[in-house]
Structure formats: structure tokens, C-alpha cells
Design a protein around this motif. Structure first.
Motif, PDB file in Angstrom:
ATOM      1  N   ASN A  89      11.713 -20.434 -27.651  1.00  0.00           N
ATOM      2  CA  ASN A  89      11.191 -20.655 -29.000  1.00  0.00           C
ATOM      3  C   ASN A  89       9.668 -20.679 -29.033  1.00  0.00           C
ATOM      4  N   ASP A  90       9.039 -21.248 -28.010  1.00  0.00           N
ATOM      5  CA  ASP A  90       7.575 -21.278 -27.961  1.00  0.00           C
ATOM      6  C   ASP A  90       7.008 -19.875 -27.786  1.00  0.00           C
ATOM      7  N   LEU A  91       7.619 -19.092 -26.891  1.00  0.00           N
ATOM      8  CA  LEU A  91       7.158 -17.723 -26.678  1.00  0.00           C
ATOM      9  C   LEU A  91       7.308 -16.903 -27.962  1.00  0.00           C
ATOM     10  N   LEU A  92       8.440 -17.062 -28.615  1.00  0.00           N
ATOM     11  CA  LEU A  92       8.733 -16.346 -29.851  1.00  0.00           C
ATOM     12  C   LEU A  92       7.758 -16.722 -30.960  1.00  0.00           C
ATOM     13  N   LYS A  93       7.586 -18.015 -31.196  1.00  0.00           N
ATOM     14  CA  LYS A  93       6.701 -18.473 -32.274  1.00  0.00           C
ATOM     15  C   LYS A  93       5.261 -18.043 -32.034  1.00  0.00           C
ATOM     16  N   PHE A  94       4.831 -18.086 -30.800  1.00  0.00           N
ATOM     17  CA  PHE A  94       3.455 -17.703 -30.504  1.00  0.00           C
ATOM     18  C   PHE A  94       3.228 -16.233 -30.830  1.00  0.00           C
ATOM     19  N   GLY A 153       1.677 -11.829 -35.508  1.00  0.00           N
ATOM     20  CA  GLY A 153       2.277 -10.686 -36.196  1.00  0.00           C
ATOM     21  C   GLY A 153       2.861  -9.646 -35.256  1.00  0.00           C
ATOM     22  N   ILE A 154       3.179 -10.039 -34.049  1.00  0.00           N
ATOM     23  CA  ILE A 154       3.742  -9.108 -33.075  1.00  0.00           C
ATOM     24  C   ILE A 154       5.221  -8.905 -33.384  1.00  0.00           C
ATOM     25  N   ASP A 155       5.640  -7.639 -33.439  1.00  0.00           N
ATOM     26  CA  ASP A 155       7.046  -7.374 -33.736  1.00  0.00           C
ATOM     27  C   ASP A 155       7.746  -6.566 -32.648  1.00  0.00           C
ATOM     28  N   ASP A 156       7.097  -6.339 -31.545  1.00  0.00           N
ATOM     29  CA  ASP A 156       7.682  -5.627 -30.406  1.00  0.00           C
ATOM     30  C   ASP A 156       8.806  -6.483 -29.815  1.00  0.00           C
ATOM     31  N   SER A 157       9.997  -5.899 -29.656  1.00  0.00           N
ATOM     32  CA  SER A 157      11.156  -6.665 -29.163  1.00  0.00           C
ATOM     33  C   SER A 157      10.939  -7.205 -27.749  1.00  0.00           C
ATOM     34  N   LYS A 158       9.985  -6.665 -27.025  1.00  0.00           N
ATOM     35  CA  LYS A 158       9.653  -7.200 -25.699  1.00  0.00           C
ATOM     36  C   LYS A 158       9.172  -8.652 -25.805  1.00  0.00           C
ATOM     37  N   TYR A 159       8.549  -8.976 -26.958  1.00  0.00           N
ATOM     38  CA  TYR A 159       7.964 -10.307 -27.167  1.00  0.00           C
ATOM     39  C   TYR A 159       8.735 -11.161 -28.173  1.00  0.00           C
ATOM     40  N   VAL A 160       9.492 -10.535 -29.059  1.00  0.00           N
ATOM     41  CA  VAL A 160      10.195 -11.284 -30.103  1.00  0.00           C
ATOM     42  C   VAL A 160      11.675 -10.921 -30.181  1.00  0.00           C
ATOM     43  N   GLY A 161      12.240 -10.420 -29.099  1.00  0.00           N
ATOM     44  CA  GLY A 161      13.652 -10.050 -29.066  1.00  0.00           C
ATOM     45  C   GLY A 161      14.557 -11.272 -29.002  1.00  0.00           C
ATOM     46  N   SER A 162      15.819 -11.012 -28.821  1.00  0.00           N
ATOM     47  CA  SER A 162      16.797 -12.091 -28.792  1.00  0.00           C
ATOM     48  C   SER A 162      16.690 -12.874 -27.481  1.00  0.00           C
ATOM     49  N   GLU A 163      17.164 -14.095 -27.531  1.00  0.00           N
ATOM     50  CA  GLU A 163      17.134 -14.947 -26.340  1.00  0.00           C
ATOM     51  C   GLU A 163      18.025 -14.359 -25.247  1.00  0.00           C
ATOM     52  N   GLU A 164      19.150 -13.765 -25.642  1.00  0.00           N
ATOM     53  CA  GLU A 164      20.085 -13.190 -24.676  1.00  0.00           C
ATOM     54  C   GLU A 164      19.467 -12.008 -23.926  1.00  0.00           C
ATOM     55  N   ASP A 165      18.659 -11.210 -24.633  1.00  0.00           N
ATOM     56  CA  ASP A 165      18.028 -10.048 -24.001  1.00  0.00           C
ATOM     57  C   ASP A 165      16.833 -10.450 -23.145  1.00  0.00           C
ATOM     58  N   ILE A 206      12.822 -12.268 -23.305  1.00  0.00           N
ATOM     59  CA  ILE A 206      11.520 -11.788 -23.759  1.00  0.00           C
ATOM     60  C   ILE A 206      10.471 -12.263 -22.766  1.00  0.00           C
ATOM     61  N   VAL A 207       9.299 -11.674 -22.868  1.00  0.00           N
ATOM     62  CA  VAL A 207       8.165 -12.132 -22.075  1.00  0.00           C
ATOM     63  C   VAL A 207       7.100 -12.623 -23.051  1.00  0.00           C
ATOM     64  N   ALA A 208       6.199 -13.426 -22.539  1.00  0.00           N
ATOM     65  CA  ALA A 208       5.128 -13.955 -23.380  1.00  0.00           C
ATOM     66  C   ALA A 208       4.117 -12.861 -23.688  1.00  0.00           C
ATOM     67  N   CYS A 209       3.641 -12.850 -24.925  1.00  0.00           N
ATOM     68  CA  CYS A 209       2.536 -11.957 -25.255  1.00  0.00           C
ATOM     69  C   CYS A 209       1.286 -12.481 -24.543  1.00  0.00           C
ATOM     70  N   LYS A 210       0.307 -11.623 -24.345  1.00  0.00           N
ATOM     71  CA  LYS A 210      -0.903 -12.028 -23.608  1.00  0.00           C
ATOM     72  C   LYS A 210      -1.619 -13.192 -24.294  1.00  0.00           C
ATOM     73  N   ALA A 211      -1.531 -13.281 -25.603  1.00  0.00           N
ATOM     74  CA  ALA A 211      -2.189 -14.373 -26.323  1.00  0.00           C
ATOM     75  C   ALA A 211      -1.607 -15.736 -25.959  1.00  0.00           C
ATOM     76  N   PHE A 212      -0.402 -15.772 -25.393  1.00  0.00           N
ATOM     77  CA  PHE A 212       0.225 -17.041 -24.997  1.00  0.00           C
ATOM     78  C   PHE A 212      -0.616 -17.768 -23.957  1.00  0.00           C
ATOM     79  N   ASP A 241       4.614 -11.229 -15.683  1.00  0.00           N
ATOM     80  CA  ASP A 241       4.814 -11.743 -17.043  1.00  0.00           C
ATOM     81  C   ASP A 241       5.360 -13.164 -17.019  1.00  0.00           C
ATOM     82  N   VAL A 242       5.018 -13.924 -18.051  1.00  0.00           N
ATOM     83  CA  VAL A 242       5.600 -15.246 -18.271  1.00  0.00           C
ATOM     84  C   VAL A 242       6.911 -15.045 -19.011  1.00  0.00           C
ATOM     85  N   ARG A 243       7.950 -15.722 -18.540  1.00  0.00           N
ATOM     86  CA  ARG A 243       9.287 -15.579 -19.125  1.00  0.00           C
ATOM     87  C   ARG A 243       9.847 -16.935 -19.545  1.00  0.00           C
ATOM     88  N   ASP A 244      10.845 -16.884 -20.404  1.00  0.00           N
ATOM     89  CA  ASP A 244      11.569 -18.086 -20.812  1.00  0.00           C
ATOM     90  C   ASP A 244      12.072 -18.821 -19.566  1.00  0.00           C
TER      91      ASP A 244
END
Length: 138
Positions: free
Chosen positions: A5-10, A15-27, A29-35, A83-86
Motif C-alpha cells: 500500500n505504501d509503494l502504491l500510494k507513493f 501520477g504514475i500509472d505504469d503497472s510496474k509501480y501500481v499493479g495488483s498486489e498479486e502481480d 510491484i516495485v517502488a518508483c524511484k521517488a519512493f 528495485d525495492v519490493r513489497d
């Protein structure tokens, strides 16, 4: 510890919409660089407030008045980093870089050379953070 949730919200804040950063928890995601801002600023204050120095034969806190502490900038280096991951548990360490006082206004500047690693001891970021302490703060 990094949470989905923290990675997603950040990422969403920027305004990032790339599924690499805002995809589903099951798939996964990795943290965007701004994290990196999330853990770097926390680390700056925790590390600086916990630092001690020896003065006149006695040990004392480096920061005498936290109200005089200012964040004065940072730069990030992701060379050779993963990359930083969940679920990652990050450990932040630092060593002193340059430290100087601007004589005109007696503001002390200090650089911290930070190393951020995950639970597998792999680098995730190498920020350089600069702090400033106004007179009375050091």
C-alpha cells in the motif's frame, strides 16, 4: 519494512500509472524511484539525532536543538542497485561526508553518505543527504 500500500500510494501521488509501480498486489510491484524520498528523509533525521561526538573529553549529541535542523538537499545514485519490493526490510547506514561551517552566518552543513540495503544485503539506493544546522543547533 516496505508495504504494498505504501509503494502504491507513493506512486499514485506522482501520477504514475505504469503497472510496474501500481499493479495488483498479486502481480507484485516495485517502488518508483521517488519512493527513495520516503526512507531517505526519515533516515536523515534518525541518524543525525542519534549521532554523538566527543567534545572536551565528554560525549554529547551532535544535534543540540532539533528545531535548528534543516534538510538542505539530497541526490540519489542507483548504480548497481536492485528495485525495492513489497515486503522488503530496508536497513539504512551512513558515514560522514564533508562537514563545514559558513562563517558569515555560522550555519553548519554536513553531508551523510547513505547506504540503503534490503534484507538480502543488496543495495537499493546510495543517497547523499545534506543537512544544515543553524547556530545553537550544534
Amino acid at each position: 519494512r516496505c508495504r504494498y500500500n505504501d509503494l502504491l500510494k507513493f506512486a499514485q501521488v506522482f501520477g504514475i500509472d505504469d503497472s510496474k509501480y501500481v499493479g495488483s498486489e498479486e502481480d507484485g510491484i516495485v517502488a518508483c524511484k521517488a519512493f527513495a524520498n520516503h526512507f531517505t528523509i526519515k533516515a536523515l533525521y534518525k541518524l543525525l539525532l542519534g549521532m554523538k561526538l566527543e567534545q572536551n573529553g565528554e560525549t554529547r549529541s551532535f544535534v543540540l536543538d532539533p528545531g535548528k535542523l534543516l534538510h538542505a538537499g539530497q541526490k540519489y545514485n542507483w548504480e548497481d542497485c536492485v528495485d525495492v519490493r513489497d515486503g522488503d526490510k530496508l536497513t539504512v547506514t551512513a558515514e560522514w561526508g564533508d562537514v563545514w561551517v559558513v562563517e558569515k552566518n555560522m550555519i553548519l552543513f554536513a553531508e551523510l553518505l547513505v547506504s540503503v540495503k534490503n534484507q538480502d544485503k543488496k543495495l537499493v539506493c546510495k543517497p547523499t543527504v545534506r543537512a544544515a544546522l543553524r547556530p545553537g543547533g550544534y
